[in-house]
Design a protein around this motif. Structure first.
Motif, PDB file in Angstrom:
ATOM      1  N   GLY A  42     -30.793  45.060 -22.171  1.00 39.13           N
ATOM      2  CA  GLY A  42     -31.716  46.156 -22.412  1.00 39.13           C
ATOM      3  C   GLY A  42     -33.164  45.784 -22.177  1.00 39.13           C
ATOM      4  N   ARG A  43     -34.032  46.750 -22.578  1.00 40.91           N
ATOM      5  CA  ARG A  43     -35.459  46.574 -22.331  1.00 40.91           C
ATOM      6  C   ARG A  43     -36.118  45.665 -23.351  1.00 40.91           C
ATOM      7  N   GLU A  44     -35.554  45.552 -24.543  1.00 41.44           N
ATOM      8  CA  GLU A  44     -36.174  44.771 -25.619  1.00 41.44           C
ATOM      9  C   GLU A  44     -35.204  43.721 -26.147  1.00 41.44           C
ATOM     10  N   LEU A  45     -35.790  42.643 -26.632  1.00 36.03           N
ATOM     11  CA  LEU A  45     -35.012  41.570 -27.252  1.00 36.03           C
ATOM     12  C   LEU A  45     -35.657  41.194 -28.583  1.00 36.03           C
ATOM     13  N   SER A  46     -34.814  40.877 -29.571  1.00 30.56           N
ATOM     14  CA  SER A  46     -35.340  40.304 -30.810  1.00 30.56           C
ATOM     15  C   SER A  46     -35.714  38.850 -30.554  1.00 30.56           C
ATOM     16  N   LEU A  47     -36.362  38.232 -31.531  1.00 31.44           N
ATOM     17  CA  LEU A  47     -36.700  36.813 -31.361  1.00 31.44           C
ATOM     18  C   LEU A  47     -35.436  35.979 -31.182  1.00 31.44           C
ATOM     19  N   THR A  48     -34.404  36.306 -31.951  1.00 32.12           N
ATOM     20  CA  THR A  48     -33.127  35.605 -31.769  1.00 32.12           C
ATOM     21  C   THR A  48     -32.566  35.880 -30.384  1.00 32.12           C
ATOM     22  N   GLY A  49     -32.692  37.114 -29.918  1.00 30.90           N
ATOM     23  CA  GLY A  49     -32.220  37.462 -28.577  1.00 30.90           C
ATOM     24  C   GLY A  49     -32.974  36.729 -27.490  1.00 30.90           C
ATOM     25  N   ILE A  50     -34.274  36.475 -27.733  1.00 29.38           N
ATOM     26  CA  ILE A  50     -35.057  35.718 -26.748  1.00 29.38           C
ATOM     27  C   ILE A  50     -34.475  34.311 -26.586  1.00 29.38           C
ATOM     28  N   LEU A  51     -34.062  33.692 -27.702  1.00 34.58           N
ATOM     29  CA  LEU A  51     -33.457  32.362 -27.621  1.00 34.58           C
ATOM     30  C   LEU A  51     -32.067  32.438 -26.989  1.00 34.58           C
ATOM     31  N   ILE A  52     -31.272  33.439 -27.355  1.00 33.27           N
ATOM     32  CA  ILE A  52     -29.917  33.553 -26.803  1.00 33.27           C
ATOM     33  C   ILE A  52     -29.970  33.758 -25.296  1.00 33.27           C
ATOM     34  N   ASN A  53     -30.858  34.648 -24.850  1.00 33.45           N
ATOM     35  CA  ASN A  53     -30.970  34.949 -23.422  1.00 33.45           C
ATOM     36  C   ASN A  53     -31.927  34.037 -22.687  1.00 33.45           C
ATOM     37  N   PRO A 113     -39.706  24.512 -44.916  1.00 40.12           N
ATOM     38  CA  PRO A 113     -38.242  24.593 -45.072  1.00 40.12           C
ATOM     39  C   PRO A 113     -37.687  25.982 -44.787  1.00 40.12           C
ATOM     40  N   GLN A 114     -38.432  27.043 -45.190  1.00 39.85           N
ATOM     41  CA  GLN A 114     -37.948  28.390 -44.955  1.00 39.85           C
ATOM     42  C   GLN A 114     -37.843  28.688 -43.457  1.00 39.85           C
ATOM     43  N   VAL A 115     -38.878  28.312 -42.708  1.00 38.31           N
ATOM     44  CA  VAL A 115     -38.862  28.533 -41.273  1.00 38.31           C
ATOM     45  C   VAL A 115     -37.761  27.703 -40.616  1.00 38.31           C
ATOM     46  N   ALA A 116     -37.604  26.441 -41.048  1.00 39.22           N
ATOM     47  CA  ALA A 116     -36.576  25.577 -40.467  1.00 39.22           C
ATOM     48  C   ALA A 116     -35.190  26.157 -40.686  1.00 39.22           C
ATOM     49  N   GLY A 158     -30.382  29.140 -38.326  1.00 40.88           N
ATOM     50  CA  GLY A 158     -29.488  30.277 -38.139  1.00 40.88           C
ATOM     51  C   GLY A 158     -29.629  30.905 -36.764  1.00 40.88           C
ATOM     52  N   MET A 159     -30.865  30.973 -36.254  1.00 43.70           N
ATOM     53  CA  MET A 159     -31.084  31.532 -34.921  1.00 43.70           C
ATOM     54  C   MET A 159     -30.426  30.660 -33.856  1.00 43.70           C
ATOM     55  N   GLN A 193     -27.905  28.698 -34.291  1.00 37.33           N
ATOM     56  CA  GLN A 193     -26.459  28.830 -34.417  1.00 37.33           C
ATOM     57  C   GLN A 193     -25.981  30.053 -33.635  1.00 37.33           C
ATOM     58  N   GLU A 194     -26.775  31.130 -33.675  1.00 40.49           N
ATOM     59  CA  GLU A 194     -26.445  32.318 -32.898  1.00 40.49           C
ATOM     60  C   GLU A 194     -26.518  32.046 -31.396  1.00 40.49           C
ATOM     61  N   VAL A 195     -27.427  31.148 -30.978  1.00 42.37           N
ATOM     62  CA  VAL A 195     -27.541  30.811 -29.561  1.00 42.37           C
ATOM     63  C   VAL A 195     -26.207  30.301 -29.025  1.00 42.37           C
ATOM     64  N   ILE A 196     -25.434  29.641 -29.864  1.00 44.62           N
ATOM     65  CA  ILE A 196     -24.141  29.100 -29.440  1.00 44.62           C
ATOM     66  C   ILE A 196     -22.998  30.069 -29.717  1.00 44.62           C
ATOM     67  N   GLU A 197     -23.049  30.764 -30.846  1.00 39.52           N
ATOM     68  CA  GLU A 197     -21.888  31.547 -31.278  1.00 39.52           C
ATOM     69  C   GLU A 197     -21.952  33.025 -30.910  1.00 39.52           C
ATOM     70  N   ALA A 198     -23.119  33.539 -30.492  1.00 34.48           N
ATOM     71  CA  ALA A 198     -23.217  34.950 -30.110  1.00 34.48           C
ATOM     72  C   ALA A 198     -22.414  35.209 -28.836  1.00 34.48           C
ATOM     73  N   PRO A 199     -22.032  36.485 -28.601  1.00 37.36           N
ATOM     74  CA  PRO A 199     -21.223  36.806 -27.396  1.00 37.36           C
ATOM     75  C   PRO A 199     -21.875  36.335 -26.100  1.00 37.36           C
ATOM     76  N   ARG A 200     -23.204  36.403 -25.989  1.00 38.37           N
ATOM     77  CA  ARG A 200     -23.879  35.935 -24.779  1.00 38.37           C
ATOM     78  C   ARG A 200     -24.423  34.524 -24.943  1.00 38.37           C
ATOM     79  N   GLY A 201     -23.948  33.814 -25.964  1.00 38.68           N
ATOM     80  CA  GLY A 201     -24.458  32.480 -26.252  1.00 38.68           C
ATOM     81  C   GLY A 201     -23.862  31.403 -25.359  1.00 38.68           C
ATOM     82  N   VAL A 202     -24.267  30.172 -25.620  1.00 40.37           N
ATOM     83  CA  VAL A 202     -23.796  29.023 -24.837  1.00 40.37           C
ATOM     84  C   VAL A 202     -22.452  28.587 -25.417  1.00 40.37           C
ATOM     85  N   PHE A 203     -21.403  29.284 -25.046  1.00 42.03           N
ATOM     86  CA  PHE A 203     -20.087  29.045 -25.651  1.00 42.03           C
ATOM     87  C   PHE A 203     -19.547  27.648 -25.326  1.00 42.03           C
ATOM     88  N   ARG A 204     -19.981  27.062 -24.221  1.00 42.48           N
ATOM     89  CA  ARG A 204     -19.486  25.730 -23.864  1.00 42.48           C
ATOM     90  C   ARG A 204     -19.959  24.653 -24.840  1.00 42.48           C
TER      91      ARG A 204
END
Length: 576
Positions: free
Chosen positions: A335-346, A449-452, A457-458, A460-471
């Motif tokens: 899509g046209r927009e990405l969340s911050l987590t989406g920016i890392l995933i994509n 610590p809060q940011v870390a 979690g973000m 972790q999504e980079v690897i486990e999300a549907p468009r993540g680095v599944f390898r």
């Protein structure tokens, strides 16, 4: 005495008196040396016959963290000759050459050229049995003395970290050089009697005992070292890559559990050694880290408090024009927009750049500086490079954007692993160590610590999300990480090389309690692709999987039925 006819009789008397005094002085000196001061003549005799021979001391044992030997000293025999003495036994020179495995003509020429000398090496580093067989031939002028030679049981697997010694047993590379004074022993001294030809007559006494070098326990786990070595080598063969590095780091203690490079070399046999193979690339080779820097830049955005992982950034149409430069996304986004987590995933360069424009290049630079880029790691490893973290009085958009997605700076694989180790350790950066650490260091907070934890979690999504680095997924465990692909800079001109890339992946796990961080860098893959998620991510997965099992870390991502079975086994006293 009365001299008849002498004009000056007193002259004769003076001469006689002087002669008498001289005879008396000589007689007194003879009595003094023979009776009263016997030590002088004895000392002069000893000076011509008593010699002090050094007693070699072996270097200290170098082991991995569990006591497995990485470098040991073994006794060897060195044969030497007195060429002047050997001239009388020329008929036996061919026999000696055959026993030494040397060319008879070459040995003959050496002995002739040094005929007036009293010392020359014949061969060094023979086993005691080989040396004794030559001595048993009783060839005049051939002698031996004991030395120590370093042997490396792990061979090429740990060569870049352990290093090696030269023929005189002095450290020349790696930890052998860095800890040379610690490992080196103190030679002893033995008093012997020799005749005027230098032949040993009597072994008098030991004047000073040899003192062995101190032992050194490295932080390496030899099991993980073998695992990392195998997986990196296989990846280079599979993708036709030029070189590679892999670092495994304990995020709690800062210990380097494994550090491997390809190509490598065998320190036990350096006859055909290529200088390029000796380089510890993980600590000496600099590269632009590419998208593996996006989590660091994202942490700077989260630290400002103005951004949350769910905030959206417009990335359409996948490119962004800045003056003469155009920033492009490699892959099509959702899509046209990405969340911050989406920016890392994509791995969106456009999205990361827009976030960087909002917080400013100085904020990103500060987080990168605090996390250790552009600085010495403190390992004290010979030849280690600190990289380059550029700073600007005024951060323009082009400089801000490129820094945010990993261009314009240079790092080492060790620094990359160290940075991800800080993210895994809830934002605390602990000092790195290549020696075993017995007490957990405190570390310094470089990211809140809060940011870390949010960033964990973000990632972790980079690897486990549907468009993540599944390898990069690890069966049975939740892990986190980020891939990166960077074009290689040209060495003979400005700009970048065509079709030359570095493939990278950095991550940590398990997410229930992160224990280890891993950085994988593969240089110039030439077959089947070059993206970090394709080339380096599988290496991360296999090494992480094997490491967690070798370290007996309990799985945190088992299917429900497996969890029940594991709990049942545990209640019965079984091991998970």
């Amino acid at each position: 005495m009365k001299l008849q006819g002498a004009l000056y009789p007193w002259r004769f008397r003076i001469v006689v008196a002087l002669l008498a005094l001289m005879v008396g002085a000589i007689a007194w000196r003879i009595v003094d040396l023979q009776v009263l001061d016997q030590g002088f003549l004895k000392g002069q005799g000893d000076a011509r016959s008593v010699r002090h021979i050094p007693i070699p001391a072996h270097r200290g044992l170098m082991t991995d963290r569990h006591g497995e030997p990485l470098a040991v000293s073994t006794p060897v025999t060195t044969l030497w000759a007195n060429p002047r003495e050997m001239q009388s036994a020329q008929a036996r020179w061919p026999e000696l050459a055959e026993a030494l495995g040397q060319d008879p003509a070459g040995l003959h020429q050496r002995l002739k050229d040094q005929a007036e000398r009293e010392f020359m090496y014949l061969v060094r580093g023979l086993t005691p049995e080989q040396g004794q067989r030559v001595l048993d031939m009783e060839i005049p002028g051939v002698y031996a003395h004991e030395e120590f030679r370093r042997f490396y049981p792990a061979g090429e697997v740990a060569a870049h970290v352990v290093g090696f010694t030269d023929i005189d047993d002095h450290g020349r590379e790696g930890m052998e050089l860095a800890y040379n004074e610690w490992l080196a022993g103190v030679p002893g001294k033995r008093q012997v009697l020799k005749d005027r030809r230098g032949r040993l007559i009597k072994d008098v006494q030991v004047v000073k005992n040899a003192k062995a070098g101190k032992a050194l326990a490295l932080s390496l786990d030899l099991r993980l070292q073998y695992l990392a070595h195998r997986e990196l080598r296989n990846a280079l063969l599979e993708f036709g890559a030029k070189a590679g590095s892999l670092v495994v780091l304990d995020v709690k203690t800062g210990e380097v559990l494994a550090m491997v490079n390809q190509p490598t070399y065998n320190p036990n046999n350096r006859r055909n050694l290529q200088p390029a193979a000796m380089r510890n690339r993980a600590m000496t080779d600099l590269f632009e880290p590419g998208s593996t820097m996006k989590p660091i830049s994202m942490s700077a955005a989260l630290e400002t408090g103005r951004w949350k992982p769910s905030d959206l950034v417009e990335v359409w149409p996948g490119s962004l024009r800045i003056g003469r430069y155009t920033i492009r996304d490699v892959s099509r986004t959702e899509g046209r927009e990405l969340s911050l987590t989406g920016i890392l995933i994509n791995s969106s360069n456009v999205g990361m750049s827009k976030v960087a424009f909002d917080i400013g290049g100085a904020a990103i630079h500060e987080v990168m500086r605090k996390i250790g880029f552009g600085q010495d790691t403190g390992l004290g490893f010979p030849g280690e490079r600190v990289g380059n973290l550029p700073t600007h009085r005024e951060w323009r958009q082009a400089e801000t954007a490129t820094l945010s997605y990993g261009y314009g700076l240079s790092v080492t694989a060790v620094q990359l692993a160290h940075a991800y180790g800080a993210l895994a350790n809830d934002g605390r950066l602990v000092p790195m160590s290549l020696t075993r650490v017995d007490h957990k260091p405190e570390g310094v907070e470089v990211v809140s610590p809060q940011v870390a934890k949010t960033l964990q979690g973000m990632l972790q999504e980079v690897i486990e999300a549907p468009r993540g680095v599944f390898r990069a997924q690890v069966p049975g465990y939740h892990v986190a990480g980020k891939s990166g692909t960077a074009r290689k800079a040209s060495t003979d001109s400005r700009g970048y090389q065509e079709n030359a890339y570095r493939s990278m992946f950095a991550g940590f796990g398990p997410m229930s309690d992160p224990r280890i961080a891993i950085a994988v860098v593969i240089d110039e893959p030439s077959k089947s692709g070059y993206y970090g998620g394709l080339v380096s991510a599988p290496v991360f997965s296999r090494v992480m999987s094997g490491a967690l099992r070798l370290m007996n870390v309990a799985p945190d991502n088992l299917p429900p039925e497996d969890v029940k079975t594991a709990d049942a086994d545990k209640s019965k006293g079984g091991r998970i």
